[in-house]
Design an enzyme around this catalytic site. Structure first.
Site, PDB file in Angstrom:
ATOM      1  N   SER A  16       0.811  -1.216   0.000  1.00 52.21           N
ATOM      2  CA  SER A  16       0.000   0.000   0.000  1.00 52.21           C
ATOM      3  C   SER A  16       0.846   1.270   0.000  1.00 52.21           C
ATOM      4  O   SER A  16       0.469   2.290   0.573  1.00 52.21           O
ATOM      5  CB  SER A  16      -0.915   0.002   1.232  1.00 52.21           C
ATOM      6  OG  SER A  16      -0.152  -0.060   2.427  1.00 52.21           O
ATOM      7  N   ALA A  18       3.414   3.915  -2.619  1.00 50.50           N
ATOM      8  CA  ALA A  18       3.169   4.694  -3.834  1.00 50.50           C
ATOM      9  C   ALA A  18       2.840   3.793  -5.027  1.00 50.50           C
ATOM     10  O   ALA A  18       1.948   4.099  -5.826  1.00 50.50           O
ATOM     11  CB  ALA A  18       4.384   5.563  -4.145  1.00 50.50           C
ATOM     12  N   THR A  46       7.294   4.485   1.484  1.00 51.85           N
ATOM     13  CA  THR A  46       6.884   5.728   0.842  1.00 51.85           C
ATOM     14  C   THR A  46       6.710   6.841   1.864  1.00 51.85           C
ATOM     15  O   THR A  46       7.144   7.976   1.647  1.00 51.85           O
ATOM     16  CB  THR A  46       5.580   5.532   0.060  1.00 51.85           C
ATOM     17  OG1 THR A  46       5.803   4.613  -1.015  1.00 51.85           O
ATOM     18  CG2 THR A  46       5.084   6.851  -0.530  1.00 51.85           C
ATOM     19  N   TYR A  48       8.176   7.505   4.491  1.00 51.34           N
ATOM     20  CA  TYR A  48       9.407   8.045   5.058  1.00 51.34           C
ATOM     21  C   TYR A  48      10.352   8.639   4.012  1.00 51.34           C
ATOM     22  O   TYR A  48      11.424   9.139   4.358  1.00 51.34           O
ATOM     23  CB  TYR A  48      10.126   6.951   5.851  1.00 51.34           C
ATOM     24  CG  TYR A  48       9.294   6.445   7.008  1.00 51.34           C
ATOM     25  CD1 TYR A  48       9.249   7.144   8.202  1.00 51.34           C
ATOM     26  CD2 TYR A  48       8.530   5.286   6.886  1.00 51.34           C
ATOM     27  CE1 TYR A  48       8.463   6.700   9.259  1.00 51.34           C
ATOM     28  CE2 TYR A  48       7.746   4.839   7.936  1.00 51.34           C
ATOM     29  CZ  TYR A  48       7.714   5.549   9.119  1.00 51.34           C
ATOM     30  OH  TYR A  48       6.926   5.114  10.161  1.00 51.34           O
ATOM     31  N   ALA A  49       9.969   8.565   2.734  1.00 53.11           N
ATOM     32  CA  ALA A  49      10.808   9.137   1.676  1.00 53.11           C
ATOM     33  C   ALA A  49      10.824  10.657   1.818  1.00 53.11           C
ATOM     34  O   ALA A  49       9.774  11.295   1.810  1.00 53.11           O
ATOM     35  CB  ALA A  49      10.278   8.727   0.309  1.00 53.11           C
ATOM     36  N   GLU A 122      19.877  16.835  -6.194  1.00 51.44           N
ATOM     37  CA  GLU A 122      20.422  15.820  -5.300  1.00 51.44           C
ATOM     38  C   GLU A 122      21.617  15.151  -5.964  1.00 51.44           C
ATOM     39  O   GLU A 122      21.910  15.386  -7.143  1.00 51.44           O
ATOM     40  CB  GLU A 122      19.348  14.798  -4.931  1.00 51.44           C
ATOM     41  CG  GLU A 122      18.189  15.408  -4.144  1.00 51.44           C
ATOM     42  CD  GLU A 122      17.165  14.392  -3.699  1.00 51.44           C
ATOM     43  OE1 GLU A 122      17.322  13.204  -4.032  1.00 51.44           O
ATOM     44  OE2 GLU A 122      16.212  14.777  -3.014  1.00 51.44           O
ATOM     45  N   HIS A 244      22.141   4.187   2.298  1.00 55.64           N
ATOM     46  CA  HIS A 244      22.046   5.646   2.306  1.00 55.64           C
ATOM     47  C   HIS A 244      23.184   6.185   3.155  1.00 55.64           C
ATOM     48  O   HIS A 244      23.405   5.711   4.280  1.00 55.64           O
ATOM     49  CB  HIS A 244      20.696   6.092   2.866  1.00 55.64           C
ATOM     50  CG  HIS A 244      20.382   7.528   2.553  1.00 55.64           C
ATOM     51  ND1 HIS A 244      21.030   8.577   3.154  1.00 55.64           N
ATOM     52  CD2 HIS A 244      19.502   8.083   1.683  1.00 55.64           C
ATOM     53  CE1 HIS A 244      20.571   9.711   2.672  1.00 55.64           C
ATOM     54  NE2 HIS A 244      19.637   9.435   1.777  1.00 55.64           N
ATOM     55  N   ARG A 290      25.385   7.933  -4.296  1.00 50.49           N
ATOM     56  CA  ARG A 290      25.304   7.404  -2.937  1.00 50.49           C
ATOM     57  C   ARG A 290      26.339   6.318  -2.637  1.00 50.49           C
ATOM     58  O   ARG A 290      26.841   6.232  -1.520  1.00 50.49           O
ATOM     59  CB  ARG A 290      23.900   6.854  -2.680  1.00 50.49           C
ATOM     60  CG  ARG A 290      22.861   7.940  -2.550  1.00 50.49           C
ATOM     61  CD  ARG A 290      21.480   7.371  -2.351  1.00 50.49           C
ATOM     62  NE  ARG A 290      20.516   8.444  -2.163  1.00 50.49           N
ATOM     63  CZ  ARG A 290      19.209   8.253  -2.044  1.00 50.49           C
ATOM     64  NH1 ARG A 290      18.725   7.021  -2.102  1.00 50.49           N
ATOM     65  NH2 ARG A 290      18.392   9.270  -1.880  1.00 50.49           N
ATOM     66  N   HIS A 351      19.269   0.976   2.740  1.00 48.92           N
ATOM     67  CA  HIS A 351      18.212   1.913   2.347  1.00 48.92           C
ATOM     68  C   HIS A 351      17.338   1.435   1.198  1.00 48.92           C
ATOM     69  O   HIS A 351      16.132   1.625   1.224  1.00 48.92           O
ATOM     70  CB  HIS A 351      18.861   3.241   1.974  1.00 48.92           C
ATOM     71  CG  HIS A 351      17.904   4.327   1.605  1.00 48.92           C
ATOM     72  ND1 HIS A 351      16.937   4.789   2.479  1.00 48.92           N
ATOM     73  CD2 HIS A 351      17.754   5.035   0.460  1.00 48.92           C
ATOM     74  CE1 HIS A 351      16.234   5.751   1.892  1.00 48.92           C
ATOM     75  NE2 HIS A 351      16.698   5.916   0.672  1.00 48.92           N
ATOM     76  N   GLU A 375       9.811  -0.942  -5.777  1.00 45.96           N
ATOM     77  CA  GLU A 375      11.099  -1.429  -5.298  1.00 45.96           C
ATOM     78  C   GLU A 375      11.221  -2.946  -5.365  1.00 45.96           C
ATOM     79  O   GLU A 375      12.324  -3.476  -5.476  1.00 45.96           O
ATOM     80  CB  GLU A 375      11.336  -0.944  -3.870  1.00 45.96           C
ATOM     81  CG  GLU A 375      12.741  -1.182  -3.359  1.00 45.96           C
ATOM     82  CD  GLU A 375      12.974  -0.632  -1.964  1.00 45.96           C
ATOM     83  OE1 GLU A 375      14.066  -0.876  -1.404  1.00 45.96           O
ATOM     84  OE2 GLU A 375      12.077   0.043  -1.429  1.00 45.96           O
ATOM     85  N   ARG A 386      21.002   3.044  -7.456  1.00 44.81           N
ATOM     86  CA  ARG A 386      19.863   3.918  -7.725  1.00 44.81           C
ATOM     87  C   ARG A 386      20.251   5.377  -7.528  1.00 44.81           C
ATOM     88  O   ARG A 386      20.814   5.753  -6.512  1.00 44.81           O
ATOM     89  CB  ARG A 386      18.702   3.594  -6.792  1.00 44.81           C
ATOM     90  CG  ARG A 386      17.507   4.534  -6.959  1.00 44.81           C
ATOM     91  CD  ARG A 386      16.377   4.182  -6.039  1.00 44.81           C
ATOM     92  NE  ARG A 386      16.649   4.523  -4.657  1.00 44.81           N
ATOM     93  CZ  ARG A 386      16.403   5.716  -4.103  1.00 44.81           C
ATOM     94  NH1 ARG A 386      15.916   6.696  -4.856  1.00 44.81           N
ATOM     95  NH2 ARG A 386      16.658   5.925  -2.834  1.00 44.81           N
ATOM     96  N   LEU A 392      10.511   6.828  -6.157  1.00 44.58           N
ATOM     97  CA  LEU A 392       9.077   7.114  -6.208  1.00 44.58           C
ATOM     98  C   LEU A 392       8.632   7.280  -7.659  1.00 44.58           C
ATOM     99  O   LEU A 392       7.520   6.899  -8.031  1.00 44.58           O
ATOM    100  CB  LEU A 392       8.747   8.369  -5.405  1.00 44.58           C
ATOM    101  CG  LEU A 392       8.870   8.253  -3.879  1.00 44.58           C
ATOM    102  CD1 LEU A 392       8.582   9.598  -3.217  1.00 44.58           C
ATOM    103  CD2 LEU A 392       7.936   7.180  -3.330  1.00 44.58           C
TER     104      LEU A 392
END
Length: 540
Positions: A16, A18, A46, A48-49, A122, A244, A290, A351, A375, A386, A392
């Protein structure tokens, strides 16, 4: 028999976030949809993104081709160019769809007083192309989509339901490779139930909970990957686990992420003595991808014997910091850390799972009528690493593609048939829950120590030996006792751990997120690591 419900639907979506909610909304005007949420509807990655979603809105200074090239570069030579181009080309359209749903992306005024989206930058991106809602983009997306699905009459939401296994032709003693539904664990009533569906989609997210330290919520236990593997699907690139670089190092706020957008807005990484170090590792410094930043931090921590390094944005204006990073500012302040005045202690944390269940550009897996989105899936977009804010985006782009494919077939789908009941006639309630707790901790600890940011063949072989022993213990436990939520997650995590280790052993080079001291160089003409259930079974 502890089973008393049989659900029937056109499309069952497991997850449930994105991906799952976007797929549900894209289907629901045309068919009946059931969405399973393992916990509360809000609880997932999602929510916590923090950073944002990448899309080219500034055509004057940016281009789709630039987005493609940045992604290919971050992916370390393993991205599928067609998949990258497909995603970047559909990005703006999908972002507009999110805007139509009501997602409140941040706005600003240009020099002429005209309102436009505020775009941030980013790591890995050569231009400002990140749409965001302050530093809580995922929360904005999740809560908006939830409000839409809750209002739709064709969507049934089953909260606190944990998927157990897919029901396939093999389950029904039939020849073929169709999916007919799934068994689910009702976490509230403590019962196994059955869902019959014309189509099933996995949208279960990644598997970072396999590691001791992770930025992910507890639900990220690789369920969809493990279920698809057990049902006969191939997986790819499971060795590429993104760590991350900047998770808050504080005993009271474990798993709290410090968004990459903070480095995009000028934050510096520093050693405990206050000196910067990223210039020693990459010319892009704090804006390197990253994998490079995480390895640099790991190297400095081990070299210095330090518990953490520091991320410092305190040289920026206080109002700028609070406006751009209100969630991080408030969270850190709650434990006595004022990021407008002092540096933030950070460490890397597991991450993102860059590999997953193999799909085509429509989200189709190796099994007929089974899809995977987000994902949980391997689309070829991420390659060996990534790039920030493509996650997302992938959820929305491929949810729309899968919905289109499902709707093109749904009218011709055969009628649903009766499914076998869950058989627990030969099992009992467990009186040995300590076994689960112990195995859980052992698994996550040796995965962190042996299959983490820096690897070696000896460590990987040791991890494989341990995981095989754990698999046997867990298999015996699963066969003799009634299922529980913790047992289901542990069963899935140990399966995913095996896939990660076997994939890592197959790659005889260092690339992207997979770095091994035994093969520090890169091979020419790299290819994805693809595992098939039959080939791995032959090794066991």
């Amino acid at each position: 028999m502890n089973q008393n419900k049989h659900h029937i639907t056109d499309v069952a979506i497991i997850g449930s976030g994105a991906a799952g909610l976007s797929l549900a909304l894209s289907l629901a005007n045309h068919c009946k949809v059931t969405v399973l949420s393992k916990g509360a509807l809000t609880e997932g990655s999602t929510l916590y993104a923090q950073g944002g979603i990448a899309a080219v809105f500034d055509k004057k200074n940016d281009s789709i081709e630039s987005h493609v090239e940045d992604t290919l570069d971050a992916g370390g030579g393993l991205c599928d160019r067609d998949a990258v181009h497909y995603t970047a080309s559909n990005a703006k359209k999908c972002l507009k769809w999110l805007i139509e749903q009501g997602v409140p992306f941040d706005m600003e005024f240009d020099s002429k007083g005209k309102e436009r989206f505020h775009l941030t930058r980013e790591g890995g991106h050569s231009h400002r192309r990140i749409l965001h809602a302050a530093d809580a983009t995922g929360r904005a997306v999740q809560t908006t989509l939830i409000s839409q699905v809750q209002a739709h009459p064709n969507i049934t939401l089953l909260e606190n339901y944990n998927a157990i296994d897919l029901i396939t032709d093999k389950s029904l003693a039939k020849k073929g490779k169709h999916v007919h539904g799934l068994y689910v664990w009702n976490c509230v009533d403590k019962k196994v139930e059955t869902i019959a569906a014309k189509f099933v989609s996995l949208a279960t997210g990644g598997a970072s909970k396999v590691y001791l330290y992770t930025s992910n919520p507890d639900v990220s236990s690789g369920d969809g990957i493990a279920m698809a593997w057990r049902a006969g699907c191939r997986v790819a690139n499971m060795e590429f686990n993104q760590f991350h670089p900047t998770s808050l190092y504080h005993p009271e706020l474990q798993n709290f992420l410090i968004t990459e957008a903070m480095r995009g807005e000028g934050a510096y990484l520093k050693r405990p003595d206050g000196t910067r170090f990223m210039k020693d590792f990459d010319e892009r410094e704090e804006l390197a991808p990253r994998d490079i930043v995480a390895r640099a931090i790991d190297f400095e921590m081990k070299r210095l014997g330090a518990n953490c390094v520091y991320l410092d944005i305190s040289h920026k204006d206080k109002d700028f910091i609070i406006e751009h990073f209100p969630t991080i500012y408030a969270k850190c302040l709650s434990v006595g850390l004022d990021i407008t005045k002092e540096a933030i202690p950070v460490v890397p944390a597991a991450h993102y799972t860059c590999g997953g269940v193999m799909t085509d550009f429509n989200g189709r897996t190796d099994l007929d009528n089974l899809y995977a989105v987000g994902e949980v899936a391997y689309t070829g977009l991420h390659g060996a690493n990534r790039m920030a804010s493509n996650s997302l985006l992938e959820c929305i782009v491929f949810a729309h593609a899968a919905a289109k494919d499902i709707l093109s077939k749904i009218d011709a789908s055969p009628a649903l048939e009766a499914l076998p009941l869950w058989d627990e006639s030969r099992v009992t309630n467990s009186d040995e829950e300590i076994v689960i707790t112990h195995n859980w901790h052992e698994l996550r600890l040796f995965m962190w120590d042996y299959v983490g940011i820096v690897r070696s063949t000896k460590r990987l072989e040791r991890a494989l030996h341990r995981v095989e022993l754990l698999q046997q213990e867990i298999h015996d436990y699963y066969a003799n006792f009634r299922v529980t939520n913790n047992l289901l997650e542990l069963r899935n995590l140990v399966q995913v751990a095996e896939l990660i280790i076997r994939s890592a052993l197959e790659r005889k080079e260092s690339r992207g997120l997979h770095y091994t001291i035994d093969y520090p160089e890169q091979n020419e003409n790299p290819t994805p690591t693809i595992l098939t259930p039959k080939s791995v079974a032959a090794l066991q």
